[in-house]
Design an enzyme around this catalytic site. Sequence first.
Site, PDB file in Angstrom:
ATOM      1  N   ASP A   1     -19.786  58.047  20.590  1.00 41.59           N
ATOM      2  CA  ASP A   1     -18.668  57.640  19.723  1.00 41.59           C
ATOM      3  C   ASP A   1     -18.033  58.845  19.038  1.00 41.59           C
ATOM      4  O   ASP A   1     -18.711  59.836  18.742  1.00 41.59           O
ATOM      5  CB  ASP A   1     -19.189  56.635  18.675  1.00 41.59           C
ATOM      6  CG  ASP A   1     -18.062  55.868  18.017  1.00 41.59           C
ATOM      7  OD1 ASP A   1     -16.940  55.831  18.575  1.00 41.59           O
ATOM      8  OD2 ASP A   1     -18.302  55.289  16.944  1.00 41.59           O
TER       9      ASP A   1
ATOM     10  N   ASN B   1     -14.742  60.187  20.037  1.00 40.59           N
ATOM     11  CA  ASN B   1     -13.799  60.962  20.859  1.00 40.59           C
ATOM     12  C   ASN B   1     -12.423  61.043  20.192  1.00 40.59           C
ATOM     13  O   ASN B   1     -11.805  62.104  20.148  1.00 40.59           O
ATOM     14  CB  ASN B   1     -13.605  60.307  22.233  1.00 40.59           C
ATOM     15  CG  ASN B   1     -14.828  60.410  23.102  1.00 40.59           C
ATOM     16  OD1 ASN B   1     -15.773  61.122  22.774  1.00 40.59           O
ATOM     17  ND2 ASN B   1     -14.827  59.692  24.220  1.00 40.59           N
TER      18      ASN B   1
ATOM     19  N   ARG C   1      -5.585  61.272  21.131  1.00 36.29           N
ATOM     20  CA  ARG C   1      -6.932  60.699  21.328  1.00 36.29           C
ATOM     21  C   ARG C   1      -7.448  60.892  22.759  1.00 36.29           C
ATOM     22  O   ARG C   1      -8.647  61.068  22.973  1.00 36.29           O
ATOM     23  CB  ARG C   1      -6.912  59.192  21.018  1.00 36.29           C
ATOM     24  CG  ARG C   1      -6.757  58.838  19.546  1.00 36.29           C
ATOM     25  CD  ARG C   1      -6.706  57.319  19.361  1.00 36.29           C
ATOM     26  NE  ARG C   1      -7.898  56.684  19.902  1.00 36.29           N
ATOM     27  CZ  ARG C   1      -9.041  56.528  19.217  1.00 36.29           C
ATOM     28  NH1 ARG C   1      -9.124  56.939  17.979  1.00 36.29           N
ATOM     29  NH2 ARG C   1     -10.077  55.939  19.782  1.00 36.29           N
TER      30      ARG C   1
ATOM     31  N   HIS D   1     -11.212  61.885  24.839  1.00 37.88           N
ATOM     32  CA  HIS D   1     -11.935  61.238  25.944  1.00 37.88           C
ATOM     33  C   HIS D   1     -12.223  62.237  27.060  1.00 37.88           C
ATOM     34  O   HIS D   1     -13.290  62.215  27.671  1.00 37.88           O
ATOM     35  CB  HIS D   1     -11.143  60.030  26.463  1.00 37.88           C
ATOM     36  CG  HIS D   1     -10.997  58.951  25.432  1.00 37.88           C
ATOM     37  ND1 HIS D   1     -12.071  58.426  24.751  1.00 37.88           N
ATOM     38  CD2 HIS D   1      -9.899  58.325  24.931  1.00 37.88           C
ATOM     39  CE1 HIS D   1     -11.635  57.507  23.884  1.00 37.88           C
ATOM     40  NE2 HIS D   1     -10.318  57.440  23.973  1.00 37.88           N
TER      41      HIS D   1
ATOM     42  N   SER E   1     -16.745  49.232  26.094  1.00 46.17           N
ATOM     43  CA  SER E   1     -17.235  47.914  25.680  1.00 46.17           C
ATOM     44  C   SER E   1     -16.242  46.834  26.079  1.00 46.17           C
ATOM     45  O   SER E   1     -15.057  47.106  26.317  1.00 46.17           O
ATOM     46  CB  SER E   1     -17.459  47.886  24.165  1.00 46.17           C
ATOM     47  OG  SER E   1     -16.236  47.750  23.474  1.00 46.17           O
TER      48      SER E   1
ATOM     49  N   LEU F   1     -33.992  60.604  37.409  1.00 40.12           N
ATOM     50  CA  LEU F   1     -33.346  59.923  36.279  1.00 40.12           C
ATOM     51  C   LEU F   1     -32.576  58.699  36.758  1.00 40.12           C
ATOM     52  O   LEU F   1     -31.830  58.766  37.735  1.00 40.12           O
ATOM     53  CB  LEU F   1     -32.360  60.892  35.599  1.00 40.12           C
ATOM     54  CG  LEU F   1     -31.459  60.268  34.517  1.00 40.12           C
ATOM     55  CD1 LEU F   1     -32.266  59.896  33.277  1.00 40.12           C
ATOM     56  CD2 LEU F   1     -30.329  61.226  34.129  1.00 40.12           C
TER      57      LEU F   1
ATOM     58  N   ARG G   1     -26.556  57.328  18.276  1.00 46.37           N
ATOM     59  CA  ARG G   1     -25.098  57.173  18.143  1.00 46.37           C
ATOM     60  C   ARG G   1     -24.527  58.367  17.380  1.00 46.37           C
ATOM     61  O   ARG G   1     -25.063  58.754  16.340  1.00 46.37           O
ATOM     62  CB  ARG G   1     -24.748  55.873  17.400  1.00 46.37           C
ATOM     63  CG  ARG G   1     -23.232  55.656  17.290  1.00 46.37           C
ATOM     64  CD  ARG G   1     -22.865  54.270  16.793  1.00 46.37           C
ATOM     65  NE  ARG G   1     -21.424  54.065  16.902  1.00 46.37           N
ATOM     66  CZ  ARG G   1     -20.823  52.887  17.028  1.00 46.37           C
ATOM     67  NH1 ARG G   1     -21.546  51.787  17.051  1.00 46.37           N
ATOM     68  NH2 ARG G   1     -19.519  52.797  17.121  1.00 46.37           N
TER      69      ARG G   1
ATOM     70  N   SER H   1     -22.415  47.868  17.587  1.00 49.65           N
ATOM     71  CA  SER H   1     -21.153  47.524  18.261  1.00 49.65           C
ATOM     72  C   SER H   1     -21.386  46.772  19.575  1.00 49.65           C
ATOM     73  O   SER H   1     -20.770  47.082  20.599  1.00 49.65           O
ATOM     74  CB  SER H   1     -20.295  48.775  18.499  1.00 49.65           C
ATOM     75  OG  SER H   1     -20.005  49.432  17.284  1.00 49.65           O
TER      76      SER H   1
HETATM   77  C1  IPE Z   1     -18.639  51.539  20.833  1.00 50.82           C
HETATM   78  O1  IPE Z   1     -17.730  52.328  20.156  1.00 50.82           O
HETATM   79  C2  IPE Z   1     -18.299  51.501  22.289  1.00 50.82           C
HETATM   80  C3  IPE Z   1     -18.469  52.743  23.027  1.00 50.82           C
HETATM   81  C4  IPE Z   1     -18.943  53.866  22.556  1.00 50.82           C
HETATM   82  C5  IPE Z   1     -18.086  52.689  24.409  1.00 50.82           C
HETATM   83  P1  IPE Z   1     -16.462  51.717  19.414  1.00 50.82           P
HETATM   84  O2  IPE Z   1     -15.725  52.868  18.854  1.00 50.82           O
HETATM   85  O3  IPE Z   1     -15.708  50.818  20.326  1.00 50.82           O
HETATM   86  O4  IPE Z   1     -17.123  50.834  18.257  1.00 50.82           O
HETATM   87  P2  IPE Z   1     -16.562  50.386  16.856  1.00 50.82           P
HETATM   88  O5  IPE Z   1     -15.242  49.729  17.082  1.00 50.82           O
HETATM   89  O6  IPE Z   1     -16.420  51.609  16.005  1.00 50.82           O
HETATM   90  O7  IPE Z   1     -17.609  49.464  16.299  1.00 50.82           O
HETATM   91  C1  IPE Z   2     -15.864  56.602  21.977  1.00 48.79           C
HETATM   92  O1  IPE Z   2     -14.944  57.260  21.162  1.00 48.79           O
HETATM   93  C2  IPE Z   2     -15.296  56.285  23.345  1.00 48.79           C
HETATM   94  C3  IPE Z   2     -15.027  54.867  23.583  1.00 48.79           C
HETATM   95  C4  IPE Z   2     -15.215  53.897  22.742  1.00 48.79           C
HETATM   96  C5  IPE Z   2     -14.492  54.514  24.883  1.00 48.79           C
HETATM   97  P1  IPE Z   2     -13.830  56.474  20.379  1.00 48.79           P
HETATM   98  O2  IPE Z   2     -12.622  56.361  21.253  1.00 48.79           O
HETATM   99  O3  IPE Z   2     -14.335  55.192  19.849  1.00 48.79           O
HETATM  100  O4  IPE Z   2     -13.506  57.467  19.196  1.00 48.79           O
HETATM  101  P2  IPE Z   2     -13.301  57.080  17.676  1.00 48.79           P
HETATM  102  O5  IPE Z   2     -14.508  56.315  17.264  1.00 48.79           O
HETATM  103  O6  IPE Z   2     -12.054  56.260  17.608  1.00 48.79           O
HETATM  104  O7  IPE Z   2     -13.181  58.398  16.979  1.00 48.79           O
HETATM  105 MG    MG Z   3     -15.304  54.668  18.157  1.00 55.29          MG
END
Ligand code: IPE
Ligand code: IPE
Ligand code: MG
Length: 248
Positions: free
Chosen positions: A27, A29, A40, A44, A72, A138, A195, A203
């Site tokens: 989480d 990115n 953003r 990624h 997700s 793995l 995390r 989540s």
């Molecule tokens: C959880 O992260 C899903 C992934 C890392 C793929 P999110 O960024 O979607 O979760 P919330 O919205 O902060 O709970």
């Molecule tokens: C995790 O990073 C990647 C995915 C959920 C696909 P985020 O895109 O959720 O990044 P933040 O949490 O918004 O910074």
């Molecule tokens: Mg996130």
Amino acid sequence: MDSALAKSSAIEFAPEQLPAHIGVIMDGNGRWAQARGKHRTEGHRAGVEALRRLITCAVEFDIKYLTIFSFSSENWQRPQDEVNTILGLMKKFVASDVGTFVKNNVRIRILGSRDGLSASVLKMISDAEGRTAHCTGLQLNVAFNYGARTELVDAVKAIAARVADGSLGIDEIDEEQLSSALYTAELPDPDVIFRTSGEQRLSNFLLWQAAYSEFVFSEEFWPDFDRTSFISLLDAYANRKRRFGCVG
Ligand code: IPE
Ligand code: IPE
Ligand code: MG
């Protein structure tokens, strides 16, 4: 990274101190990119490099199972261009790295609902799973289009169907039956769930499987994850006392 350092770090952990199964919620990115004045989607992209570093570490430390949360079932609600970028990166990552997986004896599996996935994504999944099916090192599980509540609902439906057709009695429904109806049927539960980005929640990741998992959270954003972060995670886990309800 020099190999002397790799060796000295690797021998710091006795095999029994290492988790057999690590779950990772990658989480942060978007915030990583925004903090740099970037879009953003750049986060990624950088996140894919961090994922490669994670897999390299898991192979180096001989971790048996690694389950990563890559997309997700709720992430579809993001802006369409972000969703497209993530799906594109995911396809590109799997296609370009599958040869490296085979070389490193890494078996890849995709966990999640197949409903609504495009033909090209479904093909990417079956190609990658097929090409690494013989690998015994793995086991890399990619939770993609994954939501634990949907997973549980689908498992309950599958069990109910067996009760309805008479192949399973109500008294035979137990924890093992339910576990074996989940996407993770053949996997041990995660020993630790990690995390990044400072958020301390699941989540909708592995709700059933995490019943006795340790949780490790870090403040860094996912694209900053590196070998030092991995060693910190192993170190945190090695210092936990797991009791499973017993007295220790
Ligand atoms: C959880 O992260 C899903 C992934 C890392 C793929 P999110 O960024 O979607 O979760 P919330 O919205 O902060 O709970
Ligand atoms: C995790 O990073 C990647 C995915 C959920 C696909 P985020 O895109 O959720 O990044 P933040 O949490 O918004 O910074
Ligand atoms: Mg996130």
